[in-house]
Design an enzyme around this catalytic site. Sequence first.
Site, mmCIF file in Angstrom:
data_model
loop_
_atom_site.group_PDB
_atom_site.id
_atom_site.type_symbol
_atom_site.label_atom_id
_atom_site.label_comp_id
_atom_site.label_asym_id
_atom_site.label_seq_id
_atom_site.Cartn_x
_atom_site.Cartn_y
_atom_site.Cartn_z
ATOM 1 N N THR A 1 -30.448 -98.345 -53.954
ATOM 2 C CA THR A 1 -31.815 -99.037 -53.941
ATOM 3 C C THR A 1 -31.559 -100.257 -53.720
ATOM 4 O O THR A 1 -32.406 -100.905 -52.982
ATOM 5 C CB THR A 1 -32.420 -98.562 -55.272
ATOM 6 O OG1 THR A 1 -32.422 -97.193 -55.521
ATOM 7 C CG2 THR A 1 -33.908 -99.378 -55.246
ATOM 8 N N LEU A 2 -30.654 -100.619 -54.552
ATOM 9 C CA LEU A 2 -30.587 -102.182 -54.343
ATOM 10 C C LEU A 2 -29.779 -102.771 -53.058
ATOM 11 O O LEU A 2 -30.179 -103.755 -52.476
ATOM 12 C CB LEU A 2 -29.566 -102.917 -55.673
ATOM 13 C CG LEU A 2 -30.204 -103.146 -56.970
ATOM 14 C CD1 LEU A 2 -29.627 -103.530 -58.040
ATOM 15 C CD2 LEU A 2 -31.647 -104.026 -56.876
ATOM 16 N N ASP B 1 -27.814 -97.991 -60.818
ATOM 17 C CA ASP B 1 -27.254 -96.357 -61.010
ATOM 18 C C ASP B 1 -25.983 -96.484 -59.931
ATOM 19 O O ASP B 1 -25.126 -97.049 -60.064
ATOM 20 C CB ASP B 1 -28.176 -95.493 -60.960
ATOM 21 C CG ASP B 1 -27.644 -94.061 -61.254
ATOM 22 O OD1 ASP B 1 -26.518 -93.789 -61.677
ATOM 23 O OD2 ASP B 1 -28.484 -92.879 -61.185
ATOM 24 N N LYS C 1 -25.358 -98.623 -65.211
ATOM 25 C CA LYS C 1 -24.423 -97.647 -65.616
ATOM 26 C C LYS C 1 -23.204 -98.172 -65.111
ATOM 27 O O LYS C 1 -22.801 -97.752 -63.657
ATOM 28 C CB LYS C 1 -25.048 -96.202 -65.152
ATOM 29 C CG LYS C 1 -26.162 -96.011 -65.743
ATOM 30 C CD LYS C 1 -26.652 -94.699 -65.090
ATOM 31 C CE LYS C 1 -27.962 -94.183 -65.694
ATOM 32 N NZ LYS C 1 -28.604 -92.866 -65.220
ATOM 33 N N ASP D 1 -38.779 -93.820 -65.597
ATOM 34 C CA ASP D 1 -39.390 -92.451 -65.443
ATOM 35 C C ASP D 1 -38.757 -91.332 -65.234
ATOM 36 O O ASP D 1 -37.473 -91.203 -64.718
ATOM 37 C CB ASP D 1 -40.600 -92.728 -64.191
ATOM 38 C CG ASP D 1 -39.835 -92.322 -62.867
ATOM 39 O OD1 ASP D 1 -39.076 -93.434 -62.670
ATOM 40 O OD2 ASP D 1 -39.905 -91.431 -62.304
ATOM 41 N N ARG E 1 -43.132 -93.853 -68.309
ATOM 42 C CA ARG E 1 -42.800 -95.189 -68.041
ATOM 43 C C ARG E 1 -43.523 -96.098 -69.107
ATOM 44 O O ARG E 1 -43.425 -97.189 -69.216
ATOM 45 C CB ARG E 1 -43.647 -95.502 -66.779
ATOM 46 C CG ARG E 1 -42.925 -95.003 -65.533
ATOM 47 C CD ARG E 1 -43.711 -95.839 -64.155
ATOM 48 N NE ARG E 1 -43.275 -95.130 -62.998
ATOM 49 C CZ ARG E 1 -42.308 -95.112 -62.276
ATOM 50 N NH1 ARG E 1 -41.306 -95.868 -62.801
ATOM 51 N NH2 ARG E 1 -42.174 -94.159 -61.323
ATOM 52 N N GLY F 1 -40.672 -98.612 -60.990
ATOM 53 C CA GLY F 1 -39.771 -98.755 -62.344
ATOM 54 C C GLY F 1 -39.399 -100.199 -63.053
ATOM 55 O O GLY F 1 -39.310 -100.342 -64.210
ATOM 56 N N GLY G 1 -26.613 -97.694 -56.866
ATOM 57 C CA GLY G 1 -26.494 -98.917 -56.211
ATOM 58 C C GLY G 1 -27.354 -98.979 -54.861
ATOM 59 O O GLY G 1 -27.727 -99.793 -54.075
HETATM 60 P P1 IMP Z 1 -29.660 -96.099 -57.476
HETATM 61 O O1 IMP Z 1 -30.360 -96.367 -56.318
HETATM 62 O O2 IMP Z 1 -28.900 -95.011 -57.735
HETATM 63 O O3 IMP Z 1 -28.810 -97.427 -58.153
HETATM 64 O O4 IMP Z 1 -30.622 -95.718 -58.470
HETATM 65 C C1 IMP Z 1 -31.861 -96.673 -58.959
HETATM 66 C C2 IMP Z 1 -33.087 -95.988 -59.084
HETATM 67 O O5 IMP Z 1 -32.913 -94.655 -59.505
HETATM 68 C C3 IMP Z 1 -33.642 -96.854 -60.159
HETATM 69 O O6 IMP Z 1 -34.742 -97.779 -59.758
HETATM 70 C C4 IMP Z 1 -34.574 -95.831 -60.761
HETATM 71 O O7 IMP Z 1 -35.937 -95.726 -60.519
HETATM 72 C C5 IMP Z 1 -33.836 -94.569 -60.695
HETATM 73 N N1 IMP Z 1 -32.625 -94.229 -61.968
HETATM 74 C C6 IMP Z 1 -31.464 -94.385 -61.799
HETATM 75 N N2 IMP Z 1 -31.097 -93.863 -63.053
HETATM 76 C C7 IMP Z 1 -32.187 -93.556 -63.853
HETATM 77 C C8 IMP Z 1 -32.252 -93.177 -65.437
HETATM 78 O O8 IMP Z 1 -31.402 -93.056 -66.034
HETATM 79 N N3 IMP Z 1 -33.828 -93.009 -65.661
HETATM 80 C C9 IMP Z 1 -34.723 -93.213 -64.712
HETATM 81 N N4 IMP Z 1 -34.527 -93.730 -63.366
HETATM 82 C C10 IMP Z 1 -33.370 -93.738 -63.157
HETATM 83 MG MG MG Z 2 -37.585 -94.200 -60.710
#
Ligand code: IMP
Ligand code: MG
Length: 183
Positions: free
Chosen positions: A111-112, A107, A135, A163, A169, A49, A109
């Site tokens: 992943t981070l 989103d 977000k 994506d 993308r 991403g 969090g």
């Molecule tokens: P998290 O782990 O919930 O913070 O999600 C992060 C990952 O989810 C990002 O690196 C994106 O790849 C994917 N993601 C979260 N929200 C969106 C969105 O609105 N569109 C596309 N990908 C998203």
């Molecule tokens: Mg993604």
Amino acid sequence: MAGDIADDIERILLTQEVIRERVEQLGREIAARYADMSGGLTLVPILSGSIVFLADLIRAMQLKLKIAVVQLSSYRDRTRPGAPQLLQGLSDDVRGRHVLIVDDILDTGGTLRRARELISVRKPASLATAVLLRKPSKAPADLPVDFVGFDIDDLFVVGYGLDYADYYRNYPHIGVLREDLMR
Ligand code: IMP
Ligand code: MG
């Protein structure tokens, strides 16, 4: 499957011009923050991403830096988050270096958080995070994010690296995907 991807976008949230301006600003801001630090900077982009964001960001940073890639994915081909899985480990040693994680969106969090865990055990000199989008309604308060491009509403967006099922993308703007295209 063939066709113009623009037809699949409900509306544009951020145009490429708006994104370009903000990313250049962010690049200069980050470069200024690291300019006087010794030890060297390594950017760790989360694939896939962050690739478009990374490409523009690094060219706005007139600073000596390295890139070490890591691939984590929580979404697969769905729009709901799951447990982030490590797909590919760090390709460069980050010990003693200043590390900046770069991701497309914060989103929930997950992943981070996982990326920070994986990197902190390698003892970097410092660890910070830059995301293009956040977000705020969902981002956890205990997860530090140092640089944010834009705060957006809780919408599913695609383009500029983001994506849906690995598509879109390459869409140059950031837009809201048509509801009927998401299962
Ligand atoms: P998290 O782990 O919930 O913070 O999600 C992060 C990952 O989810 C990002 O690196 C994106 O790849 C994917 N993601 C979260 N929200 C969106 C969105 O609105 N569109 C596309 N990908 C998203
Ligand atoms: Mg993604």
